[in-house]
Design a protein around this motif. Structure first.
Motif, PDB file in Angstrom:
ATOM      1  N   THR A  52      32.354  39.275  51.982  1.00 42.40           N
ATOM      2  CA  THR A  52      33.299  38.982  52.375  1.00 42.40           C
ATOM      3  C   THR A  52      33.805  37.625  53.030  1.00 42.40           C
ATOM      4  O   THR A  52      32.728  36.343  52.573  1.00 42.40           O
ATOM      5  N   ALA A  53      34.350  37.054  52.563  1.00 44.79           N
ATOM      6  CA  ALA A  53      34.502  35.166  52.217  1.00 44.79           C
ATOM      7  C   ALA A  53      35.702  34.881  53.625  1.00 44.79           C
ATOM      8  O   ALA A  53      37.026  35.799  53.709  1.00 44.79           O
ATOM      9  N   SER A  54      35.451  34.093  53.979  1.00 47.27           N
ATOM     10  CA  SER A  54      36.236  33.851  55.705  1.00 47.27           C
ATOM     11  C   SER A  54      36.677  32.315  55.702  1.00 47.27           C
ATOM     12  O   SER A  54      35.702  31.239  55.078  1.00 47.27           O
ATOM     13  N   ALA A  55      37.321  32.324  56.331  1.00 47.93           N
ATOM     14  CA  ALA A  55      38.775  30.394  55.755  1.00 47.93           C
ATOM     15  C   ALA A  55      37.726  29.488  57.193  1.00 47.93           C
ATOM     16  O   ALA A  55      37.626  30.814  58.182  1.00 47.93           O
ATOM     17  N   SER A  56      38.407  28.780  57.285  1.00 44.36           N
ATOM     18  CA  SER A  56      37.559  27.851  58.325  1.00 44.36           C
ATOM     19  C   SER A  56      38.708  28.174  59.252  1.00 44.36           C
ATOM     20  O   SER A  56      38.702  28.209  60.316  1.00 44.36           O
ATOM     21  N   GLY A  57      39.941  28.784  58.845  1.00 50.62           N
ATOM     22  CA  GLY A  57      41.033  28.535  59.784  1.00 50.62           C
ATOM     23  C   GLY A  57      41.633  30.338  60.581  1.00 50.62           C
ATOM     24  O   GLY A  57      41.582  30.567  61.560  1.00 50.62           O
ATOM     25  N   GLY A  58      40.044  31.349  60.146  1.00 55.64           N
ATOM     26  CA  GLY A  58      39.348  32.765  60.720  1.00 55.64           C
ATOM     27  C   GLY A  58      39.944  33.073  59.775  1.00 55.64           C
ATOM     28  O   GLY A  58      39.693  35.017  60.443  1.00 55.64           O
ATOM     29  N   ALA A  59      41.210  33.441  58.765  1.00 55.66           N
ATOM     30  CA  ALA A  59      41.473  34.578  58.213  1.00 55.66           C
ATOM     31  C   ALA A  59      39.809  35.415  57.400  1.00 55.66           C
ATOM     32  O   ALA A  59      39.127  33.937  56.714  1.00 55.66           O
ATOM     33  N   SER A  60      39.810  36.345  56.779  1.00 55.07           N
ATOM     34  CA  SER A  60      38.547  36.446  56.566  1.00 55.07           C
ATOM     35  C   SER A  60      39.619  38.085  55.272  1.00 55.07           C
ATOM     36  O   SER A  60      40.097  38.649  55.821  1.00 55.07           O
ATOM     37  N   SER A  61      38.317  38.585  54.214  1.00 47.54           N
ATOM     38  CA  SER A  61      38.853  39.627  53.974  1.00 47.54           C
ATOM     39  C   SER A  61      37.572  39.796  52.470  1.00 47.54           C
ATOM     40  O   SER A  61      36.756  38.845  52.592  1.00 47.54           O
ATOM     41  N   SER A  62      37.155  41.006  51.972  1.00 46.46           N
ATOM     42  CA  SER A  62      36.659  41.503  50.946  1.00 46.46           C
ATOM     43  C   SER A  62      36.722  41.972  49.919  1.00 46.46           C
ATOM     44  O   SER A  62      37.485  42.304  49.410  1.00 46.46           O
ATOM     45  N   ALA A  63      35.773  41.857  49.293  1.00 44.52           N
ATOM     46  CA  ALA A  63      36.025  42.412  47.711  1.00 44.52           C
ATOM     47  C   ALA A  63      35.014  44.021  47.769  1.00 44.52           C
ATOM     48  O   ALA A  63      33.218  43.284  48.072  1.00 44.52           O
ATOM     49  N   THR A  64      34.808  44.616  47.607  1.00 40.99           N
ATOM     50  CA  THR A  64      33.965  45.827  47.022  1.00 40.99           C
ATOM     51  C   THR A  64      33.450  45.826  45.080  1.00 40.99           C
ATOM     52  O   THR A  64      34.639  45.971  44.344  1.00 40.99           O
ATOM     53  N   ILE A  65      31.797  45.518  45.417  1.00 42.96           N
ATOM     54  CA  ILE A  65      31.881  46.306  43.820  1.00 42.96           C
ATOM     55  C   ILE A  65      31.472  47.368  43.602  1.00 42.96           C
ATOM     56  O   ILE A  65      30.001  47.491  44.465  1.00 42.96           O
ATOM     57  N   LEU A  66      30.830  48.448  42.589  1.00 43.52           N
ATOM     58  CA  LEU A  66      30.619  49.200  42.416  1.00 43.52           C
ATOM     59  C   LEU A  66      28.874  48.814  41.408  1.00 43.52           C
ATOM     60  O   LEU A  66      28.827  47.685  40.314  1.00 43.52           O
ATOM     61  N   LEU A  67      28.116  48.514  41.640  1.00 41.94           N
ATOM     62  CA  LEU A  67      26.330  48.844  41.573  1.00 41.94           C
ATOM     63  C   LEU A  67      26.283  49.853  40.912  1.00 41.94           C
ATOM     64  O   LEU A  67      25.266  50.221  41.474  1.00 41.94           O
TER      65      LEU A  67
END
Length: 292
Positions: free
Chosen positions: A120-135
């Motif tokens: 998950t990446a979260s921006a300083s303004g409060g927005a966030s989203s994620s990426a999923t990787i198959l391991l």
């Protein structure tokens, strides 16, 4: 200056935003998509992209980057308890902004079954989203077996010239410098983060060569008269070495002659080749003894 044809850089120092974007958008295998985006107060959304949607234990690293509509500082998190690690490989302003991370898979043999990891990446303004990787529990075998480089320096004895006796990195992370005329060889092992990044770039170059074995070369810059360098990638399973850099006294006969540094890439993977050569230069600068 020990090697007059190339700059000495620290590993990861070449990871500019341009290189990150090229890796994330241009690598084979397909990037993962933004998942579960949470907008900030102004409705801005963070977009997370990954250079590949899957990897394996002990396998290639995966480069991720985040972008949003407004300037932001990003923090990253690997979901608690999930295997692997995140490393900031950018430099300068990109390092400070946190725009990218390299996902380093866990060592080979540490997983009993395939799983997924969420970053998950979260921006300083409060927005966030994620990426999923198959391991995968078992990584796909690398498409290359080794990388090798050798140098010649103007007005320097061989033991004072970085790379004069050769420097080789194996796909499993072992490196060797030498041998010199007395038979001395220096060996060691890359760190997990160094190997993950190197394998990511080398695998992209090797896959490009599998699609376009002829490739093309371009003149990168002039070199100092009396110096030279040669860098090659050996595909897995044998086959002819791929010349990825050729310069001066050590120029390969199949590439431009004369006092120029020439970079060669395959299957259109120019940016990955630039990153790979920077990886190799930085590792040689770190691990090749001087004087030998």
């Amino acid at each position: 200056m020990p090697n007059q044809s190339r700059r000495t850089v620290s590993f990861f120092a070449h990871r500019t935003l341009g290189a990150v974007l090229a890796a994330a958008l241009g690598a084979c295998g397909g990037g993962s998509s933004t998942e579960n985006p949470i907008p900030d107060f102004y409705g801005q959304i963070v977009h997370v992209r990954a250079s590949n949607g899957e990897t394996g234990a002990g396998g290639d690293g995966v480069m991720l980057f985040a972008l949003s509509g407004l300037p932001a500082h990003y923090t990253w998190q690997l979901a608690p308890g999930q295997p692997g690690a995140l490393v900031n490989t950018a430099t300068g302003p990109d390092f400070d902004s946190g725009i990218s991370r390299l996902y380093v898979p866990p060592p080979a043999g540490t997983l009993s079954a395939d799983t997924t990891v969420t970053i998950t990446a979260s921006a300083s303004g409060g927005a966030s989203s994620s990426a999923t990787i198959l391991l995968h529990a078992v990584a796909v075998a690398p498409a290359w077996s080794k990388l090798s480089t050798r140098s010649a320096c103007e007005a320097l004895v061989a033991r004072a010239c970085r790379g004069a006796y050769g420097f080789t990195v194996q796909a499993q992370g072992g490196y060797s410098a030498g041998p010199d005329p007395s038979g001395k060889t220096v060996t060691g092992q890359l760190t997990a983060a160094e190997l993950a990044q190197l394998r990511m770039d080398a695998s992209t170059v090797a896959r490009g060569a599998a699609a376009d074995a002829k490739g093309q070369c371009e003149r990168e810059s002039d070199t100092v008269p009396g110096s030279g360098s040669l860098a090659t990638l050996t595909p897995a399973g044998g086959g002819a070495d791929l010349v990825v850099r050729s310069a001066g006294l050590l120029a390969a006969s199949t590439v431009f002659d004369g006092p120029t540094i020439n970079r060669c890439y395959f299957g259109g993977q120019r940016e990955a080749t630039i990153s790979l050569l920077a990886d190799l230069d930085a590792l040689e600068a770190k691990y090749y003894p001087q004087p030998f």
